[in-house]
Design a protein around this motif. Structure first.
Motif, PDB file in Angstrom:
ATOM      1  N   PHE A   1      29.785  36.502-126.971  1.00  0.00           N
ATOM      2  CA  PHE A   1      28.707  36.685-126.008  1.00  0.00           C
ATOM      3  C   PHE A   1      27.452  37.240-126.684  1.00  0.00           C
ATOM      4  O   PHE A   1      26.339  36.791-126.408  1.00  0.00           O
ATOM      5  CB  PHE A   1      29.156  37.614-124.878  1.00  0.00           C
TER       6      PHE A   1
ATOM      7  N   THR B  29      27.586  31.495-125.346  1.00  0.00           N
ATOM      8  CA  THR B  29      27.404  32.592-124.396  1.00  0.00           C
ATOM      9  C   THR B  29      28.407  32.522-123.238  1.00  0.00           C
ATOM     10  O   THR B  29      29.112  33.501-122.977  1.00  0.00           O
ATOM     11  CB  THR B  29      25.961  32.614-123.867  1.00  0.00           C
TER      12      THR B  29
ATOM     13  N   LEU C 174      31.697  35.028-122.354  1.00  0.00           N
ATOM     14  CA  LEU C 174      31.870  35.630-121.032  1.00  0.00           C
ATOM     15  C   LEU C 174      33.229  35.255-120.451  1.00  0.00           C
ATOM     16  O   LEU C 174      33.930  36.103-119.891  1.00  0.00           O
ATOM     17  CB  LEU C 174      30.744  35.174-120.101  1.00  0.00           C
TER      18      LEU C 174
END
Length: 77
Positions: free
Chosen positions: A26, A59, A63
């Motif tokens: 992330f 990203t 997550l």
């Protein structure tokens, strides 16, 4: 005198490996997003494809890994 507090073994220190991997992915993805914004604001129109892929894929992958790790840890307890 016995303690009423249940002691847990200290075999696991910190976050699980899956959570750590999610945090790292992330963070790398957010750095890529920041780099894309800065490069676009500087007037560059031909951004590298690998940077856009990192911003768009890494990203949410980080997550997702973090959320999966959180759910697995919660179910274990």
């Amino acid at each position: 005198m016995e303690s009423a507090v249940r002691e847990t073994p200290s075999t696991s220190t910190g976050a699980p490996m899956l959570m750590r991997a999610g945090i790292v992915l992330f963070a790398v993805g957010m750095l890529a997003v920041l780099a894309v914004f800065v490069m676009f604001a500087a007037g560059l129109e031909e951004l590298p494809v690998w940077l856009s892929v990192a911003a768009g894929v890494v990203t949410p992958l980080g997550l997702g890994l973090g959320l999966v790790s959180l759910i697995r840890e919660h179910r274990r307890r």
